[in-house]
Design an enzyme around this catalytic site. Structure first.
Site, PDB file in Angstrom:
ATOM      1  N   PRO B  21       0.831  -1.204   0.000  1.00 18.72           N
ATOM      2  CA  PRO B  21       0.000   0.000   0.000  1.00 18.72           C
ATOM      3  C   PRO B  21       0.870   1.260   0.000  1.00 18.72           C
ATOM      4  O   PRO B  21       1.874   1.311   0.708  1.00 18.72           O
ATOM      5  CB  PRO B  21      -0.780  -0.109   1.305  1.00 18.72           C
ATOM      6  CG  PRO B  21       0.070  -0.941   2.201  1.00 18.72           C
ATOM      7  CD  PRO B  21       0.948  -1.802   1.337  1.00 18.72           C
ATOM      8  N   CYS B  22       0.520   2.252  -0.827  1.00 17.74           N
ATOM      9  CA  CYS B  22       1.260   3.521  -0.861  1.00 17.74           C
ATOM     10  C   CYS B  22       0.282   4.678  -0.704  1.00 17.74           C
ATOM     11  O   CYS B  22      -0.057   5.355  -1.683  1.00 17.74           O
ATOM     12  CB  CYS B  22       2.025   3.696  -2.160  1.00 17.74           C
ATOM     13  SG  CYS B  22       3.138   2.363  -2.535  1.00 17.74           S
ATOM     14  N   VAL B  23      -0.196   4.898   0.516  1.00 19.68           N
ATOM     15  CA  VAL B  23      -1.093   5.989   0.893  1.00 19.68           C
ATOM     16  C   VAL B  23      -2.435   5.950   0.154  1.00 19.68           C
ATOM     17  O   VAL B  23      -3.452   5.617   0.741  1.00 19.68           O
ATOM     18  CB  VAL B  23      -0.436   7.374   0.738  1.00 19.68           C
ATOM     19  CG1 VAL B  23      -1.311   8.442   1.413  1.00 19.68           C
ATOM     20  CG2 VAL B  23       0.947   7.395   1.359  1.00 19.68           C
TER      21      VAL B  23
END
Lengths: 274, 84
Positions: B21-23
């Site tokens: 996950p990246c924000v």
């Protein structure tokens, strides 16, 4: 006002001469590049740590003597810092320490809110406000059907009456009945909140570029000066509520980005064992 | 976002090598990126797909962390603790 003693403490004595000699006999240009970068770093430290806003920097002649380089090399270093917004040149008077840049954080607040938080007075000049079918990239960004209309705003944003940002914004027309009646709202985010469409997340895409002639004129800078282009998709939960393209003056803004280590990745068991 | 449907749209658990996950995005490493079903991803509520090589980024919004761990669960992925 910084005293002379303080200034002198930053003046390199012999360090700036500790450039490795050219290996191949053709290193003259390399030496010059290094010098100009060193002088630029020296002046940057001087401007940010020793002098106050509005103070004059040492004259070209002084710097030429101090660093033992050609006047062109000094000029190159100073030019770079003028373009960067660290120094400002006043015709016939000299070169001075510029006002600090505005730190720009990528978060979901409006220009008004950001400027007020810094004690700056925000204002806007409307260049266009109408309802139109947007270009295809905007259709995609707002997840519209083809031919769907948008509200369109083109504004210059000012801080303490100085032009800072040129902003184009598109908002979905069908979602916001009467949004421009009787006039477009001064704060779009506030108006969206008023309709229960609170902006709660988004994505910014940031590009470095040069200002076009039109942009430079509106921003009060010379054409081809550096700008930050920031395209933003704003969402309210699952709905795209605004798309904007802003042109920020690179000489007045520093992008501030908090960084954290990412969450760990999840991998397949086989991959874990390799 | 339904994790099983999301996994299917990414080509199933055999296709999923890694997910992070990246924000506001999921960054996935896939065996075969051609197996992505872009239409289904959009219908599931994804707001954009960016693919390059074996890496695919899907814009899902601020729930990316939760979605990634749900996806990891249905795809039977593990956290590489030995990397920490």
């Amino acid at each position: 006002m910084a005293g002379n003693g303080a200034v002198k403490s930053l003046i390199p004595t012999d360090e700036h001469r500790n450039v490795p000699p050219a290996q191949d006999g053709s290193g003259g240009a390399y030496l010059d590049v290094v010098k100009h970068v060193q002088i630029r770093n020296y002046l940057r430290a001087l401007a940010t740590h020793e002098l106050e806003v509005g103070d004059a920097i040492p004259s070209e002649r002084e710097l030429t003597e101090r660093f033992g380089v050609a006047r062109m090399t000094i000029r190159q270093a100073v030019d770079a810092l003028v373009v960067e917004g660290v120094l400002t040149r006043v015709q016939g008077k000299g070169t001075f320490v510029a006002a600090p840049k505005v730190d720009l954080q990528m978060r979901l607040t409006s220009f008004e809110e950001e400027m007020e938080r810094r004690g700056l007075k925000p204002s806007s000049r409307m260049l266009a406000a109408d309802v139109r079918v947007p270009p295809k990239d905007v259709v995609d960004a707002l997840e519209l059907g083809s031919g769907e209309k948008t509200y369109y705003l083109y504004r210059i944003r000012f801080a303490d009456d100085e032009p800072m940002v040129l902003e184009e914004t598109w908002l979905p027309f069908t979602m916001l009945p009467g949004f421009f009646d009787p006039v477009p709202p001064a704060s779009l985010y506030q108006a969206l909140r008023g309709r229960g469409l609170d902006p709660d997340w988004g994505e910014d895409m940031i590009d470095a570029d040069e200002a076009s002639e039109e942009e430079a004129e509106y921003l009060g800078i010379e054409p081809l000066r550096a700008v930050l282009r920031i395209a933003r998709r704003t969402f309210s939960s699952k709905t795209a509520v605004a798309y904007s393209r802003c042109v920020y003056r690179a000489d007045r803004y520093t992008l501030w980005v908090p960084v954290l280590a990412p969450s760990p990745s999840l991998v397949t068991a086989e991959r874990k064992n390799t | 976002m339904n994790a099983s449907e999301l996994l299917a749209a990414l080509g199933g658990s055999e296709n999923l090598v890694e997910i992070e996950p990246c924000v506001t995005r999921l960054r996935a490493v896939l065996n075969d990126p051609a197996l992505i079903d872009a239409e289904s991803l959009k219908k599931l509520g994804c707001h954009g797909i960016l693919a390059r090589g074996q890496v695919v980024q899907v814009v899902v919004g601020p729930q990316a962390d939760v979605i990634a761990s749900d996806l990891g669960e249905v795809a039977n992925l593990t956290t590489p603790l030995d990397h920490l």
